[in-house]
Design an enzyme around this catalytic site. Structure first.
Site, mmCIF file in Angstrom:
data_model
loop_
_atom_site.group_PDB
_atom_site.id
_atom_site.type_symbol
_atom_site.label_atom_id
_atom_site.label_comp_id
_atom_site.label_asym_id
_atom_site.label_seq_id
_atom_site.Cartn_x
_atom_site.Cartn_y
_atom_site.Cartn_z
ATOM 1 N N GLY A 187 -148.517 59.799 170.922
ATOM 2 C CA GLY A 187 -148.088 58.447 171.295
ATOM 3 C C GLY A 187 -148.647 58.053 172.643
ATOM 4 N N GLY A 188 -147.895 57.198 173.336
ATOM 5 C CA GLY A 188 -148.352 56.708 174.644
ATOM 6 C C GLY A 188 -148.507 57.827 175.657
ATOM 7 N N GLY A 422 -185.711 50.806 182.160
ATOM 8 C CA GLY A 422 -184.393 50.662 182.791
ATOM 9 C C GLY A 422 -183.730 52.002 183.021
ATOM 10 C CB ALA A 423 -183.684 55.124 181.070
HETATM 11 C C1 HXC Z 1 -136.554 64.074 171.084
HETATM 12 C C2 HXC Z 1 -137.837 65.656 170.063
HETATM 13 C C3 HXC Z 1 -138.973 64.837 170.136
HETATM 14 C C4 HXC Z 1 -138.829 63.562 170.744
HETATM 15 C C5 HXC Z 1 -139.533 66.680 169.182
HETATM 16 N N1 HXC Z 1 -138.220 66.778 169.453
HETATM 17 N N2 HXC Z 1 -140.007 65.490 169.579
HETATM 18 N N3 HXC Z 1 -136.637 65.275 170.531
HETATM 19 N N4 HXC Z 1 -137.610 63.239 171.210
HETATM 20 N N5 HXC Z 1 -139.851 62.733 170.868
HETATM 21 C C6 HXC Z 1 -137.360 67.892 169.194
HETATM 22 C C7 HXC Z 1 -137.060 68.091 167.718
HETATM 23 O O1 HXC Z 1 -135.991 67.277 167.308
HETATM 24 C C8 HXC Z 1 -136.701 69.547 167.681
HETATM 25 O O2 HXC Z 1 -135.383 69.663 168.175
HETATM 26 C C9 HXC Z 1 -137.616 70.160 168.729
HETATM 27 O O3 HXC Z 1 -138.010 69.075 169.564
HETATM 28 C C10 HXC Z 1 -138.848 70.771 168.162
HETATM 29 O O4 HXC Z 1 -139.452 69.845 167.290
HETATM 30 P P1 HXC Z 1 -139.942 70.240 165.813
HETATM 31 O O5 HXC Z 1 -140.225 68.971 165.109
HETATM 32 O O6 HXC Z 1 -138.985 71.189 165.205
HETATM 33 O O7 HXC Z 1 -141.284 71.032 166.147
HETATM 34 P P2 HXC Z 1 -142.664 71.027 165.373
HETATM 35 O O8 HXC Z 1 -142.431 71.210 163.913
HETATM 36 O O9 HXC Z 1 -143.504 72.025 166.078
HETATM 37 O O10 HXC Z 1 -143.274 69.560 165.571
HETATM 38 C C11 HXC Z 1 -143.590 69.115 166.861
HETATM 39 C C12 HXC Z 1 -143.952 67.620 166.830
HETATM 40 C C13 HXC Z 1 -142.813 66.823 166.143
HETATM 41 C C14 HXC Z 1 -145.260 67.447 166.067
HETATM 42 C C15 HXC Z 1 -144.190 67.180 168.263
HETATM 43 O O11 HXC Z 1 -141.560 67.193 166.744
HETATM 44 C C16 HXC Z 1 -143.004 65.356 166.289
HETATM 45 O O12 HXC Z 1 -143.757 64.749 165.498
HETATM 46 N N6 HXC Z 1 -142.309 64.744 167.245
HETATM 47 C C17 HXC Z 1 -142.460 63.316 167.491
HETATM 48 C C18 HXC Z 1 -143.804 63.054 168.092
HETATM 49 C C19 HXC Z 1 -144.034 61.603 168.408
HETATM 50 O O13 HXC Z 1 -144.261 60.780 167.522
HETATM 51 N N7 HXC Z 1 -143.898 61.317 169.661
HETATM 52 C C20 HXC Z 1 -144.168 60.012 170.095
HETATM 53 C C21 HXC Z 1 -142.947 59.454 170.568
HETATM 54 S S1 HXC Z 1 -143.400 57.894 171.216
HETATM 55 P P3 HXC Z 1 -134.358 70.811 167.716
HETATM 56 O O14 HXC Z 1 -133.041 70.362 168.263
HETATM 57 O O15 HXC Z 1 -134.430 70.855 166.231
HETATM 58 O O16 HXC Z 1 -134.845 72.056 168.365
HETATM 59 C C22 HXC Z 1 -144.000 58.209 172.722
HETATM 60 C C23 HXC Z 1 -144.349 56.958 173.437
HETATM 61 C C24 HXC Z 1 -144.559 57.171 174.870
HETATM 62 O O17 HXC Z 1 -144.114 59.252 173.213
HETATM 63 C C25 HXC Z 1 -144.892 55.837 175.414
HETATM 64 C C26 HXC Z 1 -145.345 55.893 176.801
HETATM 65 C C27 HXC Z 1 -145.776 54.567 177.224
#
Ligand code: HXC
Length: 534
Positions: A187-188, A422-423
């Site tokens: 994501g971001g 130019g290069a």
């Molecule tokens: C809260 C999160 C989390 C999140 C993971 N966890 N991502 N908790 N917020 N964003 C937690 C899970 O619930 C889980 O908790 C533990 O972390 C481990 O995650 P798993 O999914 O079991 O691990 P894995 O199978 O290895 O997968 C990892 C992962 C997946 C690929 C990162 O968790 C995932 O897809 N997460 C979301 C990623 C995503 O889309 N992020 C973008 C968010 S938007 P428990 O309690 O079960 O241990 C963003 C925008 C930022 O970041 C903007 C800035 C401007």
């Protein structure tokens, strides 16, 4: 019997010192926080072959140099029962330490704690460490392993990212910033590393993408794996988002330490000088042989760089991406310089969109951090084609011109072979602001190569001739053109080249020039500040 002063002092100290219970409690609290996520999570993490966040710091920094801050910071978010959960360090370890004896600020996200997700306190800890780096003028290193914005904390976690991004920009060009991706970065969240100067990834372990494979499939129908979409190799070879690809975490930390060794602590310092026994007058006879080979023959420019570098050591940056240009660090006479070189082994060393971006960003980094620039030129021109034109080679190519022209650090250019059109200018010619320009006897500096030039200059004569006559004429005109331009002497007569040098003296000539230019200042010139992503 009267008490001796020594006995009295010991008694008072005992009365005033914390009770053992308090110290014990402190140790327990600290140990619990240090243990990170629950043991099952830690075990699962290690089963993937990954180091814990704390082990990573241990392997990267000098032994016993880490001092942790904010170990006991806790989330204040009451949503989703977060206050009742154990969230050690709010999922990130932050502190100060040393690399090669020099201070750095560091943070390491802990995937075993809520997936290393970034809540407000997590973000504030990182922001604090970045402020410390900025105020104390030391590099900042981020070890990233995170699921991104903590979903439970809503807009607070987005605001947390904003605080980090704003600091990335504030630190840009002030202190070196290094990002090491050691797990997911989605994501971001990817924009923080993208704003830093150097990004490291580990093959098979790191991922970066704005939207994951699931969203990509839903939005576009494309099916792609995590690795193919945003794995280390993808970013190293295709997107250019990653500068260094390591085989393992240990290999990665070794590379980070090596990089730091070439960097100054901040924009007010020069990189560390390291004396070595390589004589500055060491000759480079291989370059003499290179001058004699067919000018169309490709060669890897790294062979030239190894020849001139102290102890033949070259630390290449962005090695997997846009291989037609080679950039990196070396030492010459003990001082660090950055090299930007056309690489005839790939696309004949021509400049294209990716090569322009790669070179321009590196030049801006060197300029921001007081590193002299040595440009090694062997360039037939810009890479032609509809794809390049429509992709914006004009605006991308302009970035190199801008980066070289604004650079106020010492600039030394050596034309080794082709330097067309130019290069030639874009690779830091005299009037783009190079301080000293050298040419080898094999240099060919012209508006364009013989084949193209003959067709334009003599098109009417060639069209009027029969096929046989035209072939003869072409050969004769090409020979005349080559005699005129396939040597550096014409250019040297105009002052665009300061000196035609003996190839075997190339190392010495550059070192001598660097030493002369070491305190270069041009009144009124202001060095650029930020190192904007290109
Ligand atoms: C809260 C999160 C989390 C999140 C993971 N966890 N991502 N908790 N917020 N964003 C937690 C899970 O619930 C889980 O908790 C533990 O972390 C481990 O995650 P798993 O999914 O079991 O691990 P894995 O199978 O290895 O997968 C990892 C992962 C997946 C690929 C990162 O968790 C995932 O897809 N997460 C979301 C990623 C995503 O889309 N992020 C973008 C968010 S938007 P428990 O309690 O079960 O241990 C963003 C925008 C930022 O970041 C903007 C800035 C401007």
């Amino acid at each position: 019997m009267a008490e001796t002063p020594a006995k009295k002092t010991a008694k008072t100290a005992k009365r005033r010192s914390p009770t053992p219970q308090k110290v014990k409690k402190m140790r327990d609290v600290i140990q619990k926080a240090r243990d990170g996520g629950d043991p099952a999570r830690v075990q699962a993490h290690k089963a993937k072959g990954k180091f814990t966040a704390r082990e990573r710091i241990h392997y990267l920094l000098d032994e016993d140099s880490f001092q942790e801050l904010d170990l006991l910071a806790k989330t204040r978010c009451a949503e989703f029962g977060l206050l009742d959960k154990d969230i050690p360090g709010d999922g990130v370890i932050t502190g100060i330490g040393r690399v090669g004896g020099r201070e750095v600020c560091i943070f390491s996200q802990d995937f075993t704690v809520l997936g290393g997700s970034l809540g407000l306190v997590h973000a504030k800890k990182i922001a604090k460490i970045m402020d410390l780096a900025y105020d104390n003028r030391v590099p900042v290193i981020g070890l990233l392993d995170s699921g991104g914005a903590r979903i439970q904390e809503g807009v607070d976690s987005l605001d947390g990212y904003a605080e980090i991004f704003a600091r990335n920009v504030k630190c840009s060009g002030v202190v070196p910033q290094i990002s090491v991706i050691l797990g997911p970065c989605a994501g971001g969240a990817v924009y923080s590393p993208a704003l830093t100067d150097f990004v490291f990834m580990v093959d098979g372990l790191s991922n970066m993408f704005v939207t994951g494979p699931g969203v990509v499939k839903a939005a576009t129908g494309e099916e792609v794996s995590f690795e193919e979409l945003g794995g280390g190799r993808t970013h190293y070879e295709k997107s250019g988002n990653c500068h260094f690809l390591a085989n393992s975490e240990q290999d990665c930390f070794r590379q980070v330490r090596e990089l730091v060794n070439y960097l100054p602590q901040n924009r007010w310092e020069k990189p560390p000088r390291v004396a070595n026994p390589d004589p500055v007058r060491r000759t480079t006879p291989l370059l003499e042989a290179m001058c004699e080979v067919d000018p169309r023959k490709p060669y890897r420019v790294t062979h030239v760089i190894w020849q001139i570098a102290d102890e033949h050591k070259f630390f290449e940056v962005h090695q997997g991406f846009a291989k037609n240009v080679v950039v990196g660090f070396l030492r010459l006479g003990g001082d660090v310089v950055g090299v930007v070189a056309n690489n005839p082994a790939h696309k004949a060393g021509a400049l294209d969109i990716h090569a322009s971006d790669k070179a321009a960003r590196f030049i801006r980094f060197l300029n921001a951090f007081n590193v002299p620039i040595v440009s090694l030129v062997d360039v037939p021109g810009y890479w032609p084609g509809v794809e390049q034109e429509h992709g914006g080679i004009i605006r991308h190519g302009a970035k190199i011109l801008h980066a070289y022209a604004e650079a106020t650090v010492a600039k030394i250019t050596v034309v080794m072979r082709k330097a067309y059109g130019g290069a030639y200018i874009a690779m830091c010619s005299k009037y783009m602001g190079a301080d000293l320009n050298f040419a080898l006897p094999s240099a060919e500096i012209a508006v364009m190569g013989p084949a193209g030039a003959i067709e334009i200059l003599y098109s009417r004569r060639l069209k009027a001739a029969s096929e046989e006559e035209a072939a003869k004429l072409r050969a004769q005109l090409t020979q005349e053109y080559k005699e005129r331009f396939a040597s550096p002497y014409q250019t040297a007569s105009t002052g665009s080249v300061d000196e035609v040098i003996e190839p075997s003296q190339m190392r010495f000539k550059i070192v001598r020039a660097l030493r002369f230019l070491k305190d270069k200042r041009r009144p009124g010139e202001v060095a650029n500040r930020g190192n904007i992503p290109l």
